[in-house]
Design an enzyme around this catalytic site. Structure first.
Site, short mmCIF file in Angstrom:
data_model
loop_
_atom_site.label_atom_id
_atom_site.label_comp_id
_atom_site.label_asym_id
_atom_site.label_seq_id
_atom_site.Cartn_x
_atom_site.Cartn_y
_atom_site.Cartn_z
N CYS A 133 14.49 -18.31 -27.29
CA CYS A 133 14.56 -18.13 -25.84
C CYS A 133 13.22 -17.62 -25.33
CB CYS A 133 15.69 -17.17 -25.48
SG CYS A 133 17.33 -17.78 -25.93
N CYS B 167 12.53 -13.75 -24.74
CA CYS B 167 13.02 -12.82 -25.74
C CYS B 167 12.02 -12.62 -26.87
CB CYS B 167 14.35 -13.32 -26.31
SG CYS B 167 15.05 -12.25 -27.59
N CYS C 187 17.55 -4.70 -24.78
CA CYS C 187 17.91 -6.12 -24.93
C CYS C 187 16.69 -7.01 -24.76
CB CYS C 187 18.96 -6.47 -23.87
SG CYS C 187 19.52 -8.17 -23.94
N CYS D 80 15.44 -15.12 -35.35
CA CYS D 80 16.36 -15.92 -34.54
C CYS D 80 15.78 -17.31 -34.33
CB CYS D 80 16.61 -15.25 -33.19
SG CYS D 80 17.80 -16.15 -32.15
N CYS E 243 24.28 -1.80 -31.61
CA CYS E 243 23.87 -3.19 -31.41
C CYS E 243 23.39 -3.71 -32.75
CB CYS E 243 22.76 -3.27 -30.36
SG CYS E 243 22.18 -4.95 -30.04
N GLU F 211 16.64 -5.14 -37.36
CA GLU F 211 16.72 -4.06 -36.40
C GLU F 211 18.16 -3.78 -35.99
OE1 GLU F 211 13.89 -3.54 -33.43
OE2 GLU F 211 12.45 -4.95 -34.25
#
Length: 355
Positions: free
Chosen positions: A133, A136, A348, A129, A122, A109
């Site tokens: 977290c 997220c 975000c 990932c 971004c 993305e």
């Protein structure tokens, strides 16, 4: 695992290694000139190739009309390194989310964020990932691999071409942890600066904090902005939100950040996502201010962007303002950053290959 680079990615003083092959995207004029000469072409074709890759957006060597037809056919299979558009979503505020398909079929993305006379991109640095977290969405999908230099630079060119506007700022805040892919991130930063023409101070690399990596990053003396995802004022709360924090205590992270400031002369930006009832109380703000007092830094408060997988909530404006006021009273440089692209799941913490 990443695609093989054309040449040495970080040290511009190393001679070109002829044994290494393209993709060509991410290579400098000097590297491209050396490569065309290895193919039996005059050196000036390297500058032509550079112009067609970075300014004309060519996706195949066959399409470079200034090159001899026969040579174009001979090198037709050499990849430039561009992705293909898999999905595009536009939010009411003009933010555009792109799902890009890479050569191996993986989806990443990228987000284009227009504002006034600026266009910010971004970018992702990994497929997925590994940091996981808790708040997220990206980490919920797991980790596949690092992105190569050309796959990072391609994201910026894709947005620039779609908007028909020069990109002014790039933030490494998409999918992935940049400092777990340092070699390719450094190479992409160099290319974005020198080849695409984006000022170093308009480039931001975000990290959740990997032991020793910030210190190592500082040794390159880049004029970029380093953004550290803090999200908590103490170790216990940070471990609750960021699993990797168990292996990297907050005190050690902050000490490394102070070293970064000393080595580079650049302040550190601390990202702090505000989660209602979790880390947004005035006492949290006071504790945070004590840790950052005397630090050459700036705090970005980011009201949480909800995702389906967890039950965290965004604080109301009164809670956000109260947190902000405490930091200001303690002489901490701070601002609130409201994320763009919420309606497109592009803000975000919402990035994920959902289509």
């Amino acid at each position: 695992m990443s695609a093989t680079p054309l040449v040495s990615q970080v040290d511009s003083h190393n001679p070109v290694k002829s044994a290494l092959l393209p993709p060509l995207l991410g290579a400098s004029v000097a590297e491209l000139s050396a490569w065309v000469q290895e193919q039996g072409q005059p050196a000036y074709r390297g500058k032509q190739l550079h112009d067609w890759i970075y300014h004309k957006g060519v996706r195949s060597l066959l399409d470079i009309s200034v090159f001899p037809k026969q040579w174009r056919k001979e090198v037709a299979e050499i990849p430039i390194g561009r992705s293909s558009l898999h999905y595009r979503s536009v939010a009411p505020d003009g933010t555009v989310k792109y799902l890009l398909r890479l050569a191996d079929g993986q989806i990443i993305e990228t987000v284009g964020i227009p504002s006034d006379n600026r266009l910010t991109v971004c970018v992702s640095t990994q497929v997925g990932c590994p940091m996981a977290c808790d708040f997220c969405a990206t980490g919920k999908g797991g980790y596949k691999r690092n992105l190569a230099r050309h796959e990072i630079v391609d994201q910026v060119l894709t947005v620039q071409e779609d908007f028909q506007q020069r990109v002014s700022n790039v933030v490494f805040m998409g999918m992935g942890e940049p400092l777990l892919n340092t070699e390719n991130v450094l190479a992409a930063l160099k290319s974005l600066n020198q080849d695409v023409g984006i000022g170093a101070r308009s480039l931001t690399v975000s990290t959740v904090g990997i032991r020793d990596r910030i210190r190592q990053f500082a040794q390159h003396h880049l004029q970029i902005t380093l953004a550290v995802s803090l999200h908590a004022p103490n170790q216990a709360l940070r471990e609750q939100l960021i699993p990797s924090a168990r292996a990297y205590p907050l005190e050690d992270l902050l000490a490394e950040c102070r070293e970064y400031v000393e080595i580079t002369g650049r302040r550190v930006t601390f990202e702090y996502i505000l989660l209602a009832g979790v880390n947004d109380l005035p006492e949290h703000a006071l504790e945070l201010s004590k840790r950052l007092r005397g630090f050459q830094s700036h705090v970005n408060l980011i009201p949480y962007n909800p995702i389906q997988e967890v039950d965290y909530k965004r604080p109301n404006r009164e809670r956000i303002q109260a947190f902000l006021n405490v930091l200001k009273q303690q002489q901490i440089a701070v601002s609130v950053r409201y994320s763009r692209g919420l309606e497109a799941d592009a803000a975000c913490g919402q990035l994920r290959a959902s289509k």
